[in-house]
Scaffold this motif. Sequence first.
Motif, short mmCIF file in Angstrom:
data_model
loop_
_atom_site.label_atom_id
_atom_site.label_comp_id
_atom_site.label_asym_id
_atom_site.label_seq_id
_atom_site.Cartn_x
_atom_site.Cartn_y
_atom_site.Cartn_z
N VAL A 15 0.84 -1.19 0.00
CA VAL A 15 0.00 0.00 0.00
C VAL A 15 0.87 1.25 0.00
CG1 VAL A 15 -1.91 1.14 1.15
CG2 VAL A 15 -1.58 -1.33 1.41
N ASP A 16 0.75 2.07 -1.02
CA ASP A 16 1.47 3.34 -1.06
C ASP A 16 0.89 4.27 -0.01
OD1 ASP A 16 3.17 2.64 -2.97
OD2 ASP A 16 2.38 3.93 -4.55
N VAL A 17 1.74 4.79 0.88
CA VAL A 17 1.23 5.75 1.86
C VAL A 17 1.76 7.16 1.58
CG1 VAL A 17 0.61 4.27 3.78
CG2 VAL A 17 2.98 4.85 3.42
N LEU A 18 2.84 7.26 0.82
CA LEU A 18 3.33 8.58 0.42
C LEU A 18 3.51 8.58 -1.08
CD1 LEU A 18 6.15 9.36 3.02
CD2 LEU A 18 3.81 10.22 3.00
N ARG A 19 3.10 9.66 -1.72
CA ARG A 19 3.30 9.76 -3.17
C ARG A 19 4.00 11.06 -3.50
NH1 ARG A 19 -1.99 8.71 -3.02
NH2 ARG A 19 -2.35 6.51 -2.61
N ASP A 20 5.25 10.94 -3.93
CA ASP A 20 6.00 12.07 -4.46
C ASP A 20 5.94 13.28 -3.52
OD1 ASP A 20 7.63 13.30 -6.22
OD2 ASP A 20 6.01 14.03 -7.52
N VAL A 21 6.39 13.10 -2.30
CA VAL A 21 6.35 14.18 -1.31
C VAL A 21 7.67 14.95 -1.34
CG1 VAL A 21 6.31 14.68 1.15
CG2 VAL A 21 4.72 13.01 0.18
N SER A 22 7.59 16.26 -1.51
CA SER A 22 8.79 17.10 -1.50
C SER A 22 8.55 18.35 -0.67
CB SER A 22 9.15 17.55 -2.93
OG SER A 22 9.41 16.45 -3.75
N PHE A 23 9.48 18.68 0.20
CA PHE A 23 9.49 20.01 0.83
C PHE A 23 10.83 20.24 1.51
CE2 PHE A 23 7.42 17.06 3.78
CZ PHE A 23 8.07 17.29 4.97
N ASP A 24 11.13 21.50 1.79
CA ASP A 24 12.42 21.88 2.37
C ASP A 24 12.23 22.42 3.78
OD1 ASP A 24 13.65 21.22 0.04
OD2 ASP A 24 13.68 23.27 -0.75
N MET A 25 13.27 22.23 4.61
CA MET A 25 13.24 22.81 5.95
C MET A 25 14.55 23.54 6.17
SD MET A 25 11.34 19.73 7.97
CE MET A 25 11.82 18.38 6.92
N HIS A 26 14.46 24.85 6.52
CA HIS A 26 15.66 25.67 6.63
C HIS A 26 16.10 25.82 8.08
CE1 HIS A 26 16.07 26.99 2.43
NE2 HIS A 26 14.77 26.74 2.40
N THR A 27 17.39 26.02 8.25
CA THR A 27 18.01 26.11 9.57
C THR A 27 17.32 27.15 10.46
OG1 THR A 27 20.10 25.51 8.59
CG2 THR A 27 20.17 26.48 10.80
N GLY A 28 17.04 26.75 11.67
CA GLY A 28 16.50 27.67 12.66
C GLY A 28 15.02 27.93 12.51
N ARG A 29 14.33 27.16 11.66
CA ARG A 29 12.91 27.42 11.44
C ARG A 29 12.07 26.21 11.83
NH1 ARG A 29 12.89 32.14 8.41
NH2 ARG A 29 10.71 31.98 7.81
N THR A 30 10.77 26.45 11.95
CA THR A 30 9.85 25.38 12.31
C THR A 30 8.90 25.14 11.15
OG1 THR A 30 9.94 25.99 14.63
CG2 THR A 30 8.07 24.64 13.94
N VAL A 31 8.91 23.91 10.64
CA VAL A 31 7.98 23.56 9.58
C VAL A 31 6.90 22.67 10.20
CG1 VAL A 31 7.69 22.37 7.39
CG2 VAL A 31 9.77 23.68 7.84
N ALA A 32 5.66 23.11 10.11
CA ALA A 32 4.56 22.30 10.63
C ALA A 32 4.01 21.44 9.49
CB ALA A 32 3.47 23.18 11.19
N VAL A 33 3.92 20.13 9.74
CA VAL A 33 3.30 19.23 8.76
C VAL A 33 1.93 18.88 9.32
CG1 VAL A 33 3.48 17.04 7.56
CG2 VAL A 33 5.54 18.34 8.08
N VAL A 34 0.88 19.30 8.64
CA VAL A 34 -0.47 19.08 9.16
C VAL A 34 -1.27 18.18 8.23
CG1 VAL A 34 -0.60 21.23 10.45
CG2 VAL A 34 -1.35 21.18 8.09
N GLY A 35 -2.29 17.57 8.81
CA GLY A 35 -3.16 16.68 8.04
C GLY A 35 -3.89 15.78 9.01
N GLU A 36 -4.90 15.08 8.53
CA GLU A 36 -5.66 14.20 9.40
C GLU A 36 -4.93 12.90 9.62
OE1 GLU A 36 -9.48 13.74 7.74
OE2 GLU A 36 -9.87 15.88 7.74
N SER A 37 -5.44 12.07 10.52
CA SER A 37 -4.79 10.79 10.71
C SER A 37 -4.88 10.00 9.42
CB SER A 37 -5.43 10.02 11.87
OG SER A 37 -6.82 10.01 11.72
N GLY A 38 -3.81 9.32 9.08
CA GLY A 38 -3.78 8.56 7.84
C GLY A 38 -3.29 9.38 6.66
N SER A 39 -2.92 10.65 6.88
CA SER A 39 -2.49 11.46 5.74
C SER A 39 -1.02 11.24 5.40
CB SER A 39 -2.74 12.94 6.02
OG SER A 39 -2.01 13.34 7.16
N GLY A 40 -0.29 10.53 6.25
CA GLY A 40 1.10 10.21 5.94
C GLY A 40 2.12 11.10 6.65
N LYS A 41 1.68 11.93 7.59
CA LYS A 41 2.59 12.85 8.29
C LYS A 41 3.72 12.08 8.98
CE LYS A 41 -0.51 14.35 11.32
NZ LYS A 41 -1.77 13.61 11.13
#
Lengths: 332, 550
Positions: free
Chosen positions: B291-317
């Motif tokens: 079962v594919d749970v992630l499809r082509d996920v891309s994002f960047d996180m820069h030094t000293g910053r906070t990246v929030a990954v949001v989504g419902e349960s089962g979204s692959g966070k």
Amino acid sequence: MGSVTRIVLQRLGLGLLTLFIVSIVIFTAVNMLPGDFAEAILGQGATPQAVAAIRHDLGLDQPPVSRYLEWLADAVRGDLGTSFAQANFASFVGSDAGAGMASVADTLVPRFRNTMFLAGVTAAIAVPVSLIIGVLAALYRNSVFDKVANMATLTSISSPEFFLAYILILFLAVLNPWLPSLSNIYDGMGFGERLEKTMLPALTLTLVVTAHMMRMTRAAIINLLASPYIEMARLKGLSPMRVIVRHALPNALAPIINVVALNLAYLITGVVVVEVVFVYPGIGQLFVDSVKIRDIPVVQACCLIFASAYILLNLLADILSILSNPRLRHPK
Amino acid sequence: MNDNAPLLKIRDLRIEGRSDETWLPIVNGIDLDLHRGEVLGLIGESGAGKSTVGLAAMGFTRDGCRISGGSVVFDGQDLVSASADAKRALLGKRIAYVAQSAAASFNPAHKIIDQHTEAPVTHDVMDKAESQADAMELYAKLRLPNPDEIGFRYPHQVSGGQLQRAMTAMAMSCRPDLIVFDEPTTALDVTTQIEVLAAIRRIVDEFDTAAIYITHDLAVVAQMADRIKVLLKGDEVETADTRTMLAHPTEDYTKSLWAVRSFARPVKPAVAEGSVPLVSVRGITAAYGKVDVLRDVSFDMHTGRTVAVVGESGSGKSTVARCITGLLPPRSGMVEFDGTPLPADYRKRTKDQLRQIQMIYQMADTALNPKTRIGDIIGRPVEFYMGLKGRAKRARVNDLLNQIELDPDQYYHRLPSELSGGQKQRVGIARALAAEPRFIICDEVTSALDQLVAEGILKLLARLQDELGLTYMFITHDLATVKAIADEVVVMKDGKVVEQGGKAEMFRPPHHPYTDLLLSSVPEMDPDWLTDLLAERGADNLGDAAIDKM
């Protein structure tokens, strides 16, 4: 359901492998015992010639590996060979070699039937009794009933089987002559009489196996009583009995089934002491006698039956445990 | 009967809980009145005694608890002194209960409808066939899909939000006078929560049932309750009707509860063009089994910053986190750390690469070894990654304990079980810091905590970020947390990134429709919020339906 079929096939395959290994272990072990069938049967008066003759007749003069392979080749074809004891008897009365010889299967089948009958009668008494006492002990946990049930079953499982047997004989056969103390059953006996004669050994074995099953039932149910769905059932105003029987018990089945299976396997394989006390013609006695006279084909066959009983009962328990889980019975 | 007499009248209720050999007070003299058709909200942090009071309103205490004084009078009958049989005659029939987790409170061994009909049949309200027909009607009223068929499924075959509605239907099965709702939506996603809230409100209105609604979520209680009672450590803080309470809380504690939602960090300047991200997730596709749970996920996180990954349960966070840490090697794509690709499998990473990425978990309870003392829990990574031993190790552990604001002399030798939830989470943070990482993944670190405690953790994380220049990936489903601490936001749904960008843009329209649904589903303190929202979305266009349309 596909997963169940796969598990069954896998386990049966492994079971066959287990049987094969068991047969090697037993064959080796019996060969390592001092003496062989010829010496055992001829006893003090054995002349070297007589011993050699019997060895030759039975093929005992062959090297063990080739004897084992020969036995294995026959066994794979379903022929478990000939009992040494029966073969010997036949050749002594002077009949033709091979004629009138009883095969292992012929020796074993009636004994096995008797053992299964005893196990069946015991299971029919012990399993419902343990489950009911277990459920009641869980329902009235920490009450006088619970404590008495626990103490009584623990006492009975802690006492040696023969001791329990003699106590039952004392109370149920000697002081009150309700049941026969000898269980000499034979072919052609009516079911009622057979049942009556089997009753005392069955009761003894019931005392032996009840504790384990009853305590597991109690523990498995109590383990679930803190679950939210049990609280929910109570908050619906259901009676304590219904909460336990309908809401706790179905979810407690898996561990209970496994303990029941272990105890049933014990009833088939481990009852020799009780058979001896009551002179019950079961497979256990045959096994002990055969080991004594180094009757290898019979010993092998008995061990295969014992091993098969464990394998099949455990497999059955696993399947029933899986089936008792609604998540597996009713996939999404 | 006199209409002015309250349906439920609790006076000076005292409840004790057994701890070893002594009884400790849990509830110290609560008074409560509830009239027919009224909904009373009971709020407070964990340990406030809300659930204990809710269950006591049914004459019930959990094992290890006992009612030590006071009275619970339901419709003229005192449940404290009533016999077990008398209470059983009321429970399920006139007083019903809706539990926090429907998934745990439905018996897995029986069909939903069989559990539904149990109370009416036991109490001789209806026979089984009538009750089944009634159940289907209730399911339809609660807008469950396939109301004629859904009851014949087993609980595990139905989603969490649907189960919660089925449980509400089950509570309604005998048309009780009183229902106790014990955090019925706490375990649900925001979009699902709305359906359940709407369903509960509709059915409580329709049958004019009185209800006690227990929750720790102020915005939820604002939608549901006519009156609110605030509890703190077994004592009542204040009671008032909902609008008065929201507009003019009188007690300091209530005001502090109200204030939690105002925590926010100053906005950081935008990331400089062309700077190398500390962690870069590049086109990751991952699967559990087939079962594919992630499809082509891309994002960047820069030094000293906070990246929030949001989504419902089962979204692959959380799966993204597993790929970054190397616990789940992705099927394709890769993770770069400071410009260099990381091996997909953590076993192939160097110790230094492992050290740079640390995790803090949602359940501090289960993430800390219960048999290990706090000093050893934190000391282990200090020794493993930094090679410190003896006195140097002890000194470093003390530093870390000071950083998380726990006194080393007091806490070094304690076991996790001797700490509160918030303190345990602080130890989890210290354990991550012990490796001196540059990047920390925080997986729902505040969702198991009360709001005041959660705020403390968020402030601590913010301070540590400022002091140590840490980078956070903050996995959460709580948009209030996102608002409070995130610099960038990544919205995920069904294993894909549906929207990403700076926090300010994310919270400013126009949104991706899914982001919009998430944002608009977060309950607000305005008591008219739910009514307005339902009117806006159209009553039939809730949650499931709304999501399906995308």
